[in-house]
Design a protein around this motif. Structure first.
Motif, PDB file in Angstrom:
ATOM      1  N   ASP A   1       0.839  -1.211   0.000  1.00  0.00           N
ATOM      2  CA  ASP A   1       0.000   0.000   0.000  1.00  0.00           C
ATOM      3  C   ASP A   1       0.864   1.248   0.000  1.00  0.00           C
ATOM      4  O   ASP A   1       0.609   2.214  -0.736  1.00  0.00           O
ATOM      5  N   LEU A   2       1.891   1.249   0.841  1.00  0.00           N
ATOM      6  CA  LEU A   2       2.741   2.433   0.968  1.00  0.00           C
ATOM      7  C   LEU A   2       3.473   2.726  -0.332  1.00  0.00           C
ATOM      8  O   LEU A   2       3.586   3.887  -0.748  1.00  0.00           O
ATOM      9  N   LEU A   3       3.979   1.692  -0.992  1.00  0.00           N
ATOM     10  CA  LEU A   3       4.734   1.906  -2.222  1.00  0.00           C
ATOM     11  C   LEU A   3       3.845   2.270  -3.407  1.00  0.00           C
ATOM     12  O   LEU A   3       4.324   2.870  -4.372  1.00  0.00           O
ATOM     13  N   SER A   4       2.576   1.941  -3.327  1.00  0.00           N
ATOM     14  CA  SER A   4       1.687   2.199  -4.466  1.00  0.00           C
ATOM     15  C   SER A   4       0.863   3.462  -4.297  1.00  0.00           C
ATOM     16  O   SER A   4       0.326   3.978  -5.282  1.00  0.00           O
ATOM     17  N   THR A   5       0.775   3.988  -3.076  1.00  0.00           N
ATOM     18  CA  THR A   5      -0.099   5.140  -2.850  1.00  0.00           C
ATOM     19  C   THR A   5       0.595   6.440  -3.203  1.00  0.00           C
ATOM     20  O   THR A   5       1.813   6.566  -3.096  1.00  0.00           O
ATOM     21  N   SER A   6      -0.197   7.403  -3.636  1.00  0.00           N
ATOM     22  CA  SER A   6       0.319   8.760  -3.864  1.00  0.00           C
ATOM     23  C   SER A   6      -0.277   9.739  -2.866  1.00  0.00           C
ATOM     24  O   SER A   6       0.119  10.896  -2.815  1.00  0.00           O
ATOM     25  N   GLY A   7      -1.224   9.283  -2.066  1.00  0.00           N
ATOM     26  CA  GLY A   7      -1.847  10.151  -1.079  1.00  0.00           C
ATOM     27  C   GLY A   7      -0.962  10.310   0.151  1.00  0.00           C
ATOM     28  O   GLY A   7      -0.474   9.328   0.711  1.00  0.00           O
ATOM     29  N   GLU A   8      -0.747  11.561   0.588  1.00  0.00           N
ATOM     30  CA  GLU A   8       0.177  11.813   1.685  1.00  0.00           C
ATOM     31  C   GLU A   8      -0.330  11.230   2.998  1.00  0.00           C
ATOM     32  O   GLU A   8       0.420  10.579   3.735  1.00  0.00           O
ATOM     33  N   ILE A   9      -1.604  11.433   3.308  1.00  0.00           N
ATOM     34  CA  ILE A   9      -2.117  10.984   4.597  1.00  0.00           C
ATOM     35  C   ILE A   9      -2.239   9.461   4.641  1.00  0.00           C
ATOM     36  O   ILE A   9      -1.851   8.819   5.615  1.00  0.00           O
ATOM     37  N   SER A  10      -2.746   8.860   3.556  1.00  0.00           N
ATOM     38  CA  SER A  10      -2.847   7.404   3.540  1.00  0.00           C
ATOM     39  C   SER A  10      -1.462   6.769   3.601  1.00  0.00           C
ATOM     40  O   SER A  10      -1.262   5.744   4.265  1.00  0.00           O
ATOM     41  N   GLY A  11      -0.492   7.396   2.911  1.00  0.00           N
ATOM     42  CA  GLY A  11       0.881   6.890   2.974  1.00  0.00           C
ATOM     43  C   GLY A  11       1.461   7.024   4.362  1.00  0.00           C
ATOM     44  O   GLY A  11       2.131   6.114   4.870  1.00  0.00           O
ATOM     45  N   MET A  12       1.203   8.153   5.014  1.00  0.00           N
ATOM     46  CA  MET A  12       1.693   8.365   6.372  1.00  0.00           C
ATOM     47  C   MET A  12       1.100   7.333   7.324  1.00  0.00           C
ATOM     48  O   MET A  12       1.789   6.804   8.199  1.00  0.00           O
ATOM     49  N   THR A  13      -0.155   7.038   7.139  1.00  0.00           N
ATOM     50  CA  THR A  13      -0.816   6.054   8.002  1.00  0.00           C
ATOM     51  C   THR A  13      -0.190   4.678   7.832  1.00  0.00           C
ATOM     52  O   THR A  13       0.151   4.004   8.808  1.00  0.00           O
ATOM     53  N   ALA A  14      -0.002   4.250   6.589  1.00  0.00           N
ATOM     54  CA  ALA A  14       0.603   2.941   6.335  1.00  0.00           C
ATOM     55  C   ALA A  14       2.026   2.885   6.881  1.00  0.00           C
ATOM     56  O   ALA A  14       2.427   1.898   7.515  1.00  0.00           O
TER      57      ALA A  14
END
Length: 413
Positions: free
Chosen positions: A35-48
């Motif tokens: 999820d972290l490597l595929s996401t471009s969203g800052e908050i979703s990435g921070m959460t993961a």
């Protein structure tokens, strides 16, 4: 506005981490990494990223090894993609093909580390993660290749431009002073009174490098004695009943203890920059200081003597001095580098072997490791660049005439 945006983003991110929603119960750590490597969203990435770091910190050793297995096995490079990218670049070296090659040649675990590091407070967690890696994965194990990625990133993140040199004094925060006591690796600090004798008197100094992402954790520190002349005994240098010297009377700065503090930063070089920066600062403050030397242990001397069939107890002072000089100047590893790690460090920084002393460290540790012998490495601003090149290029051990004379005397005997 850019600075204000950064500040607000940092505050928001910290609050976000405090109130993280729980990850889906069925979502594995490997899934969160994906999820972290595929996401471009800052908050979703921070959460993961925050969940990955928190989970890793709670793993037992077996779980951490499994995590490193995943980094090594699933987040590496594809040789086929690298070959295709380099073929395309060789056929047409345009920027787009070069960018494709760079992307193919970089393992995904490097980008994972970068994204994990976006979380506030992540840097010390990643340093601790590397400490676990060094502890759990043998150096000859194929999985140890992932440490090259940590080294690559940490060399950039902890380069000299980011480091802050801070003096450590008796007025420094107690939490910092406690860490100086805990991290001292050369001459143990036995008590608060012992620490006070090392940092409070006018002729004693201590300096440490810190990183903005780890403001309360020293990375490396050096203890300095200001003296008249070059000392040859650490017990005399640290004696409880010694008479302090006025700083203005000193002509010599003695680096008598250098301690790395973070196991996860092993191999990331700070010592060279630390010694040179401290030397420059002291010279600026006290122009009469013209000599910069160490009083260094020789931690592998007795080990080498035993391998050579030499009984340290059978040597008188002159024989021990000559044998120590022989060790420092001629004992080499298979790669041609000096046998002694302290010697490799200082010679690599451009110092030269200045003098050998016996009866210099009569502590239990000093007697066990070096039969009480110590060495001064001298940092001469006029020669350390040349010395460094001679050592780096030809593995030449530069030494004073006095030390070389000891070697010749040993050969003649």
């Amino acid at each position: 506005m850019s600075i204000l945006s950064d500040v607000l983003a940092t505050i928001f991110a910290r609050q976000t981490r405090k109130a993280l929603p729980p990850p889906p119960s069925a979502r594995s750590t490997e899934g969160l990494i994906q999820d972290l490597l595929s996401t471009s969203g800052e908050i979703s990435g921070m959460t993961a990223a925050a969940h990955i770091l928190d989970r890793f910190g709670k793993l037992d050793d077996a779980g951490k090894i499994a995590f490193f297995d995943h980094l090594a096995g699933d987040l590496g490079i594809s040789p086929d993609q690298v070959r295709a990218a380099i073929d395309a670049f060789e056929a047409d070296p345009n920027p787009a093909n070069y960018a494709r090659f760079l992307a193919a040649a970089e393992p995904a675990r490097q980008e994972l580390a970068r994204r994990l590091n976006r979380v506030p407070g992540a840097t010390p967690q990643l340093v601790a993660m590397r400490a676990d890696l060094l502890r759990l994965i043998p150096r000859k194990d194929a999985r140890a290749r992932i440490d090259l990625d940590f080294q690559h990133l940490f060399t950039s993140w902890f380069n000299r431009g980011f480091l802050v040199l801070r003096p450590i004094s008796w007025e420094s925060p107690a939490a910092i002073l406690e860490k100086i006591i805990a991290y001292e690796a050369v001459h143990a600090i036995d008590s608060w009174d012992d620490l006070r004798r090392r940092v409070e008197p006018e002729d004693r100094r201590c300096f440490a490098f810190f990183h903005p992402a780890m403001p309360d954790e020293p990375l490396i520190f050096v203890e300095v004695a200001l003296t008249r002349g070059i000392p040859g005994s650490v017990q005399k240098l640290l004696a409880e009943d010694r008479a302090p010297l006025s700083a203005e009377e000193a002509d010599t700065a003695v680096f008598y203890s250098i301690s790395n503090c973070q196991a996860g930063l092993a191999g990331i070089s700070f010592g060279n920059s630390l010694i040179k920066q401290v030397s420059e600062d002291l010279k600026s403050e006290l122009p009469d200081i013209t000599t910069f030397v160490t009083l260094s242990p020789i931690p592998t001397l007795t080990k080498w003597m035993k391998e050579e069939g030499i009984d340290p107890a059978s040597l008188d002072d002159e024989a021990l001095r000559a044998t120590t000089a022989r060790f420092l100047l001629t004992a080499k590893r298979g790669d041609g580098m000096p046998f002694d790690p302290v010697s490799r460090f200082h010679l690599g920084n451009g110092a030269h072997v200045h003098a050998v002393h016996v009866g210099a460290d009569t502590s239990d540790k000093g007697m066990a490791e070096s039969a009480g012998a110590m060495v001064n490495y001298r940092y001469d601003p006029e020669t350390f660049a040349e010395n460094h090149e001679r050592f780096a290029g030809d593995k030449e051990v530069v030494a004073s005439k006095e030390v070389r004379a000891l070697l010749r005397a040993k050969a003649a005997a």
